[in-house]
Design an enzyme around this catalytic site. Structure first.
Site, PDB file in Angstrom:
ATOM      1  N   LYS A  51     -25.391  -8.603 -26.419  1.00 47.54           N
ATOM      2  CA  LYS A  51     -26.958  -9.128 -25.483  1.00 47.54           C
ATOM      3  C   LYS A  51     -26.628  -6.820 -24.744  1.00 47.54           C
ATOM      4  O   LYS A  51     -27.481  -6.792 -23.914  1.00 47.54           O
ATOM      5  CB  LYS A  51     -26.582 -10.089 -23.800  1.00 47.54           C
ATOM      6  CG  LYS A  51     -26.386 -11.216 -25.264  1.00 47.54           C
ATOM      7  CD  LYS A  51     -25.850 -12.371 -24.991  1.00 47.54           C
ATOM      8  CE  LYS A  51     -26.091 -13.420 -25.331  1.00 47.54           C
ATOM      9  NZ  LYS A  51     -25.326 -14.821 -24.705  1.00 47.54           N
ATOM     10  N   GLN A  95     -20.375 -16.492 -20.633  1.00 48.97           N
ATOM     11  CA  GLN A  95     -19.847 -16.653 -22.457  1.00 48.97           C
ATOM     12  C   GLN A  95     -20.144 -18.452 -22.440  1.00 48.97           C
ATOM     13  O   GLN A  95     -18.468 -18.026 -22.639  1.00 48.97           O
ATOM     14  CB  GLN A  95     -20.263 -15.092 -23.074  1.00 48.97           C
ATOM     15  CG  GLN A  95     -20.839 -15.109 -24.640  1.00 48.97           C
ATOM     16  CD  GLN A  95     -21.686 -15.794 -24.356  1.00 48.97           C
ATOM     17  OE1 GLN A  95     -22.841 -15.196 -24.662  1.00 48.97           O
ATOM     18  NE2 GLN A  95     -21.378 -16.875 -26.118  1.00 48.97           N
ATOM     19  N   ASP A 118     -29.020 -18.077 -18.435  1.00 48.02           N
ATOM     20  CA  ASP A 118     -29.253 -18.866 -19.767  1.00 48.02           C
ATOM     21  C   ASP A 118     -29.720 -20.420 -19.781  1.00 48.02           C
ATOM     22  O   ASP A 118     -29.973 -21.203 -20.549  1.00 48.02           O
ATOM     23  CB  ASP A 118     -27.931 -19.158 -20.152  1.00 48.02           C
ATOM     24  CG  ASP A 118     -27.725 -17.927 -20.619  1.00 48.02           C
ATOM     25  OD1 ASP A 118     -28.028 -17.735 -21.848  1.00 48.02           O
ATOM     26  OD2 ASP A 118     -25.627 -18.512 -20.832  1.00 48.02           O
TER      27      ASP A 118
END
Ligand code: GUN
Length: 283
Positions: A51, A95, A118
């Protein structure tokens, strides 16, 4: 049978994002993404590295805040608070998974919804379910983009989603329902998975089980979306479906690697640009 080329579509999206970061730089704006990585899970680290490398490629500023697995929940919350207030940071991503002693919901709820790239904050999840614009989780968003690019109609179709996580299965089901598909969501307690997959026009699988879906479990001309990422005993990256045998029977199929995976990163970058525009007041 068509093999859906997620890598190609993702690259097209990434080229567009590059243009957008160039345009934003004329306003003296560099979109910023902050990633929190807790612990030393190898797969998580690989995803985070991918990412942040992609961010650099397209002109998004990215920082990775690493924390040991013994970190307290409060320290993570304090870091998120700092990021919420930092004007150089447009998107915040924690994450997952987090260590067991951390309350994942508390962490995700601490992220400012306008920086929730997200789309895991209940604010954005609620908007998704209600079909109101917000941030969409990157993997389901990427899958929807593949349907669009390959002209795969969802209205009136029977869909079977295997895997009911908050990250993929549940949001994907809502997105497809919003497009008027009829959706079954299956999970580890589903009785007779095959009875669900066999009646589906579109099967989407993200369960993390190699060869979970075999040729006898789908009807002819099914669209197969493989969201699994597993390493087989030879260390090769494989999905959740028996690709070799299913591909003889289906109409469309995503490969692993090169299908859904690259789309996930592209859509995260797209969300980060959207966040930068919202946070900097640009239309
Ligand atoms: N872990 C597995 N997939 C994801 C994702 O899309 N976002 C985050 N933050 N963590 C994940």
């Amino acid at each position: 049978m068509v093999i859906i080329d997620g890598k190609k579509v993702a690259n097209e999206i990434i080229q567009k994002i590059k243009q957008q970061t160039k345009e934003l730089s004329s306003y003296d704006i560099t979109p910023g993404l902050a990633v929190i990585l807790v612990g030393d899970d190898t797969a998580s680290r690989t995803y985070v590295n991918m990412k942040s490398e992609r961010c650099k490629d397209v002109g998004i500023y990215s920082i990775v805040h690493e924390m040991p697995s013994s970190i307290s929940q409060q320290k993570i919350l304090d870091t998120i608070n700092m990021m919420n207030q930092n004007e150089n940071i447009d998107g915040i991503l924690v994450q997952l998974p987090l260590p067991k002693h951390i309350d994942q919901n508390k962490i995700l709820e601490a992220i400012k919804p306008s920086k929730d790239v997200d789309g895991f904050h209940p604010f954005n999840m609620g908007r998704l379910v209600a079909n109101i614009d917000g941030f969409l989780p990157a993997t389901p968003y990427g899958i929807m983009e593949l349907f669009k690019r390959y002209d795969i109609e969802l209205k009136g179709k029977n869909v079977c989603i295997v895997g009911a996580s908050n990250i993929v299965g549940k949001p994907l089901a809502s997105l497809m329902l919003n497009q008027f598909a009829t959706v079954d969501i299956c999970h580890i307690y589903t009785n007779d998975l095959k009875s669900h997959t066999l009646k589906a026009d579109i099967v989407c699988v993200g369960a993390g089980v190699i060869n979970l879906i075999t040729e006898d479990m789908i009807k002819d001309e099914t669209v197969v979306i493989d969201i699994g990422i597993n390493k087989n005993k030879n260390g090769k990256l494989v999905g959740d479906v028996d690709f070799k045998n299913l591909s003889k029977k289906c109409s469309y199929i995503t490969p692993v690697p090169g299908g859904v995976g690259p789309m996930t990163i592209a859509m995260l970058l797209k969300n980060t640009i959207k966040a930068a525009k919202i946070n900097k007041g640009i239309k």
